[in-house]
Motif scaffolding. Structure first.
Motif, PDB file in Angstrom:
ATOM      1  N   SER A  87      63.327  14.119  92.023  1.00  0.00           N
ATOM      2  CA  SER A  87      64.542  13.787  92.771  1.00  0.00           C
ATOM      3  C   SER A  87      64.221  13.254  94.166  1.00  0.00           C
ATOM      4  O   SER A  87      65.021  12.530  94.751  1.00  0.00           O
ATOM      5  N   GLN A  88      63.064  13.603  94.700  1.00  0.00           N
ATOM      6  CA  GLN A  88      62.681  13.154  96.037  1.00  0.00           C
ATOM      7  C   GLN A  88      61.894  11.843  96.024  1.00  0.00           C
ATOM      8  O   GLN A  88      61.704  11.232  97.060  1.00  0.00           O
ATOM      9  N   ALA A  89      61.452  11.429  94.864  1.00  0.00           N
ATOM     10  CA  ALA A  89      60.642  10.213  94.760  1.00  0.00           C
ATOM     11  C   ALA A  89      61.509   8.973  94.939  1.00  0.00           C
ATOM     12  O   ALA A  89      62.658   8.928  94.500  1.00  0.00           O
ATOM     13  N   SER A  90      60.946   7.988  95.588  1.00  0.00           N
ATOM     14  CA  SER A  90      61.674   6.729  95.731  1.00  0.00           C
ATOM     15  C   SER A  90      61.525   5.925  94.438  1.00  0.00           C
ATOM     16  O   SER A  90      60.599   6.133  93.666  1.00  0.00           O
ATOM     17  N   ALA A  91      62.450   5.026  94.230  1.00  0.00           N
ATOM     18  CA  ALA A  91      62.432   4.198  93.027  1.00  0.00           C
ATOM     19  C   ALA A  91      61.215   3.282  93.058  1.00  0.00           C
ATOM     20  O   ALA A  91      60.797   2.810  94.116  1.00  0.00           O
ATOM     21  N   SER A  92      60.654   3.021  91.886  1.00  0.00           N
ATOM     22  CA  SER A  92      59.500   2.125  91.803  1.00  0.00           C
ATOM     23  C   SER A  92      59.950   0.701  92.131  1.00  0.00           C
ATOM     24  O   SER A  92      61.135   0.350  91.986  1.00  0.00           O
ATOM     25  N   PRO A  93      59.033  -0.156  92.584  1.00  0.00           N
ATOM     26  CA  PRO A  93      59.385  -1.557  92.863  1.00  0.00           C
ATOM     27  C   PRO A  93      60.017  -2.247  91.657  1.00  0.00           C
ATOM     28  O   PRO A  93      60.911  -3.076  91.804  1.00  0.00           O
ATOM     29  N   PHE A  94      59.591  -1.892  90.465  1.00  0.00           N
ATOM     30  CA  PHE A  94      60.169  -2.482  89.256  1.00  0.00           C
ATOM     31  C   PHE A  94      61.655  -2.150  89.157  1.00  0.00           C
ATOM     32  O   PHE A  94      62.488  -3.025  88.918  1.00  0.00           O
ATOM     33  N   VAL A  95      62.007  -0.872  89.347  1.00  0.00           N
ATOM     34  CA  VAL A  95      63.399  -0.450  89.264  1.00  0.00           C
ATOM     35  C   VAL A  95      64.218  -1.129  90.360  1.00  0.00           C
ATOM     36  O   VAL A  95      65.339  -1.608  90.108  1.00  0.00           O
ATOM     37  N   VAL A  96      63.684  -1.220  91.562  1.00  0.00           N
ATOM     38  CA  VAL A  96      64.393  -1.873  92.671  1.00  0.00           C
ATOM     39  C   VAL A  96      64.687  -3.330  92.328  1.00  0.00           C
ATOM     40  O   VAL A  96      65.811  -3.811  92.509  1.00  0.00           O
ATOM     41  N   ARG A  97      63.688  -4.048  91.807  1.00  0.00           N
ATOM     42  CA  ARG A  97      63.901  -5.472  91.448  1.00  0.00           C
ATOM     43  C   ARG A  97      64.905  -5.613  90.316  1.00  0.00           C
ATOM     44  O   ARG A  97      65.760  -6.506  90.338  1.00  0.00           O
ATOM     45  N   MET A  98      64.806  -4.738  89.308  1.00  0.00           N
ATOM     46  CA  MET A  98      65.717  -4.851  88.172  1.00  0.00           C
ATOM     47  C   MET A  98      67.155  -4.564  88.601  1.00  0.00           C
ATOM     48  O   MET A  98      68.085  -5.223  88.137  1.00  0.00           O
ATOM     49  N   LYS A  99      67.330  -3.587  89.496  1.00  0.00           N
ATOM     50  CA  LYS A  99      68.673  -3.299  90.002  1.00  0.00           C
ATOM     51  C   LYS A  99      69.206  -4.471  90.823  1.00  0.00           C
ATOM     52  O   LYS A  99      70.377  -4.823  90.726  1.00  0.00           O
ATOM     53  N   ALA A 100      68.338  -5.076  91.623  1.00  0.00           N
ATOM     54  CA  ALA A 100      68.736  -6.220  92.444  1.00  0.00           C
ATOM     55  C   ALA A 100      69.180  -7.398  91.568  1.00  0.00           C
ATOM     56  O   ALA A 100      70.079  -8.161  91.945  1.00  0.00           O
ATOM     57  N   LYS A 101      68.584  -7.543  90.411  1.00  0.00           N
ATOM     58  CA  LYS A 101      68.941  -8.612  89.491  1.00  0.00           C
ATOM     59  C   LYS A 101      70.106  -8.235  88.582  1.00  0.00           C
ATOM     60  O   LYS A 101      70.529  -9.012  87.756  1.00  0.00           O
ATOM     61  N   GLY A 102      70.596  -6.987  88.730  1.00  0.00           N
ATOM     62  CA  GLY A 102      71.706  -6.534  87.909  1.00  0.00           C
ATOM     63  C   GLY A 102      71.318  -6.186  86.490  1.00  0.00           C
ATOM     64  O   GLY A 102      72.169  -6.129  85.602  1.00  0.00           O
ATOM     65  N   LEU A 103      70.059  -5.964  86.261  1.00  0.00           N
ATOM     66  CA  LEU A 103      69.573  -5.667  84.911  1.00  0.00           C
ATOM     67  C   LEU A 103      69.533  -4.162  84.627  1.00  0.00           C
ATOM     68  O   LEU A 103      69.293  -3.769  83.494  1.00  0.00           O
ATOM     69  N   LEU A 104      69.741  -3.347  85.632  1.00  0.00           N
ATOM     70  CA  LEU A 104      69.796  -1.894  85.432  1.00  0.00           C
ATOM     71  C   LEU A 104      71.074  -1.353  86.011  1.00  0.00           C
ATOM     72  O   LEU A 104      71.606  -1.783  86.961  1.00  0.00           O
TER      73      LEU A 104
END
Length: 104
Positions: A87-104
């Motif tokens: 719960s304290q870990a930051s999102a991985s760069p992959f998750v951040v990019r996918m969210k930014a692209k609206g894919l997650l």
């Protein structure tokens, strides 16, 4: 007279988790988790983890059934620690990019 039960193949030092004598990095709780999570028999655990000897796995399970509260507490504390860290870990760069692209 007080007797103390000993478990062949198991080492239990004061304040430490119970471990295999031959492979001290393997804790009894780790073997028990396969039993609890997958319902594996001792034989199946040895098939899945070929470095385990049948006698060691039987000894680990005997220790668990005799000291169930201790091992269950160890497993619960480990689970809670993993959940806190997750719960304290930051999102991985992959998750951040996918969210930014609206894919997650």
């Amino acid at each position: 007279m007080t007797s103390q039960v000993t478990y062949p193949h198991i080492e239990k030092l004061e304040g430490q988790p119970a471990r295999l004598q031959r492979i001290p990095r393997v804790r009894v709780a780790q073997i028990v988790m396969d039993y609890l999570a997958y319902g594996w028999s001792v034989e199946e655990m040895c098939r899945q983890h070929p470095y385990l000897m049948l006698a060691e796995t039987h000894a680990a399970m005997a220790y668990y059934f005799d000291c169930q509260d201790e091992i269950d507490r160890e497993i619960r504390l480990e689970w809670e620690q993993a959940e806190r860290e997750k719960s304290q870990a930051s999102a991985s760069p992959f998750v951040v990019r996918m969210k930014a692209k609206g894919l997650l």
